[in-house]
Design an enzyme around this catalytic site. Sequence first.
Site, PDB file in Angstrom:
ATOM      1  N   ALA A 108      29.495  49.411  40.037  1.00 46.13           N
ATOM      2  CA  ALA A 108      29.620  50.192  38.803  1.00 46.13           C
ATOM      3  C   ALA A 108      28.982  49.442  37.630  1.00 46.13           C
ATOM      4  O   ALA A 108      28.251  50.032  36.818  1.00 46.13           O
ATOM      5  CB  ALA A 108      31.093  50.471  38.510  1.00 46.13           C
ATOM      6  N   HIS A 145      37.783  54.075  40.762  1.00 42.65           N
ATOM      7  CA  HIS A 145      39.012  54.482  41.456  1.00 42.65           C
ATOM      8  C   HIS A 145      39.629  55.728  40.809  1.00 42.65           C
ATOM      9  O   HIS A 145      38.923  56.551  40.235  1.00 42.65           O
ATOM     10  CB  HIS A 145      40.009  53.321  41.527  1.00 42.65           C
ATOM     11  CG  HIS A 145      39.475  52.127  42.272  1.00 42.65           C
ATOM     12  ND1 HIS A 145      38.764  52.228  43.449  1.00 42.65           N
ATOM     13  CD2 HIS A 145      39.530  50.804  41.996  1.00 42.65           C
ATOM     14  CE1 HIS A 145      38.428  51.021  43.868  1.00 42.65           C
ATOM     15  NE2 HIS A 145      38.862  50.145  42.998  1.00 42.65           N
TER      16      HIS A 145
END
Length: 277
Positions: A108, A145
């Site tokens: 990310a 997440h």
Amino acid sequence: MLIRIAHSPDADDAFMFYPLTAGIIDTEGLQIEHVLADIQTLNEHAMKGTYEVSAVSFHVYPYISDKYLVLPSGGSVGDGYGPLVVAKEKLQSLKGEKVAVPGLLTTAYLVLKLYEPEIEPVVYPFDQILDAVLSEQVKAGLVIHEGQLGYQERGLLKVVDLGEWWKSQTGLPLPLGCNVVRRDLGKEIIRKIERLMKKSIEYALSHREEALSFAIKYAREIKEDKAKVDRFVSMYVNQRTLDYGEDGRKAVRLLLELGYKQGIIKVPPPDVVFSDS
């Protein structure tokens, strides 16, 4: 032979590893032990070659490619979606802004740096990033997440979906995480592990309710909402988790090459990435 499989205590990993965890599939004589840790910790352990099999960020792979190969099953791939940057207010640009990130070796973060090289990263545990944005310790936060599904309820706005941006730039899915196997196990054991990973994911996908019932306890902030857990799991455990596909493998190569060219990844990508190459 003891094989330690290290992975995140998240709903998607719990879902795909459920059949192995519960002893549902034949392990072909291997003794499987599961080790749970957050992705930043797993990345750090992989640098040392600690575990026989581990979930890691693709970002870290060039640094560990002397020790590990990427398994053809078990990847987390976002096809037109991925990690999000969120903020309290609408932002036209992230340039020069403080951004909370879940670790400097996460994929990310790599993609965020490709999107906007001139951010000021501040590392937080992934589950504290929304709070850091809300309390204005940072201007924006990079969310991975389950936070990807819960940020709007906290009153935050999406600045950019990095998976969507990557797809618009490359036409490819965004490979985020993978499972790696230690090279020193040898071909025979590696082939066994390839089969076990694939069987575990196939079983979970074909016994969805059963695997979801196990995975939901790992869903943290969204575990009260089964539909949301199901949605999150389906984002990152699907047909691409069984096999990256040709475009998925191409995306892995491109991501690592761009990261290296931009100076984010400090070592060149390896010639061989996947264990079945």
